[in-house]
Design an enzyme around this catalytic site. Structure first.
Site, mmCIF file in Angstrom:
data_model
loop_
_atom_site.group_PDB
_atom_site.id
_atom_site.type_symbol
_atom_site.label_atom_id
_atom_site.label_comp_id
_atom_site.label_asym_id
_atom_site.label_seq_id
_atom_site.Cartn_x
_atom_site.Cartn_y
_atom_site.Cartn_z
ATOM 1 N N GLY A 196 0.817 -1.199 0.000
ATOM 2 C CA GLY A 196 0.000 0.000 0.000
ATOM 3 C C GLY A 196 0.851 1.249 0.000
ATOM 4 N N THR A 197 0.216 2.354 -0.336
ATOM 5 C CA THR A 197 0.890 3.645 -0.383
ATOM 6 C C THR A 197 -0.148 4.708 -0.675
ATOM 7 O OG1 THR A 197 2.766 4.825 -1.338
ATOM 8 C CG2 THR A 197 1.367 3.638 -2.856
ATOM 9 N N THR A 198 0.289 5.957 -0.776
ATOM 10 C CA THR A 198 -0.565 7.041 -1.245
ATOM 11 C C THR A 198 0.236 7.907 -2.200
ATOM 12 O OG1 THR A 198 -1.746 7.091 0.872
ATOM 13 C CG2 THR A 198 -2.062 8.960 -0.607
#
Length: 226
Positions: free
Chosen positions: A15-17
């Site tokens: 995950g990340t943004t």
């Protein structure tokens, strides 16, 4: 390694943004620094903003190996195209190159990307490039596991004709909001601003990332204890 109900190894959850926002005269890209596999955080200061040309960058989310490979190929082919044309390729051309590789390998890749950059023809541009091969030009784009928490904030915060300072602040605020709520986003914030003057890279260390505690109960209250 985690196993599913049939005893087979599960794919790692990553995950990340990542965020990109256009403004009057350019574009701002930003990403958090956390790299995680399930509940294990392997890196808190990773660089998820990959340079493709002097004025075009790739934001990567999902499988680091998959998206890095796409980025490396895109950079290589962009350099070859620049040599043939005698000039740097347009942002739209590089974005189409990324989407083509995504489509041709859609059964083997995991993740989503954003291509953003600046050229003299169209100024600052943002293209959403999910793994399936779609290519959509947008005024702003967000992806990764933290994106679900900040769609409304970006929708409300983005305005036509934003200044450079306003766009940079919006990107930092959006990323910090996602980092406050998404367990797979965190660490530090990196941003790149692109305009006719070139690229400006900024780094926000973890202890300077804005915090958003106004919606949490005060320490010692019944709600906080519960």
């Amino acid at each position: 390694m985690a196993l599913d109900a049939q005893g087979k190894a599960e794919a790692p959850h990553t995950g990340t943004t990542i965020v990109a926002v256009t403004f009057d005269g350019g574009v701002v890209l930003g990403a958090d620094g956390r790299v995680s596999t399930g509940t294990y955080i392997s890196n808190r200061a990773s660089n998820k903003i990959q340079q493709l040309t002097d004025s075009i960058y790739l934001l990567r989310s999902g499988s680091a190996a998959d998206t890095q490979a796409i980025g490396d190929y895109a950079r290589y082919f962009s350099e070859q195209l620049a040599a043939e044309l005698g000039r740097a390729p347009n942002v739209s051309t590089v974005a189409k190159l990324v989407s083509t590789m995504n489509y041709q390998n859609k059964e083997m890749l995991m993740g989503a990307m954003i291509v953003a950059g600046y050229d003299e023809q169209k100024g600052g541009q943002v293209y959403g490039c999910p793994i399936g091969g779609s290519l959509v030009q947008e005024q702003w784009a967000v992806d990764g596991s933290g994106s679900t928490y900040i769609w409304a904030a970006l929708d409300d915060g983005f305005k036509e004709g934003m200044t450079r300072a306003e766009a940079e602040q919006l990107v930092v605020d959006a990323l910090s909001l996602a980092m406050a709520r998404d367990a797979s986003s965190g660490g530090i914030i990196r941003t790149v601003t692109l305009d006719k003057a070139g690229a400006t890279v900024k780094y926000v260390p973890g202890n300077e990332v804005p915090t958003w505690f106004e919606d949490l109960p005060a320490p010692g209250t019944a709600m906080a204890v519960g």
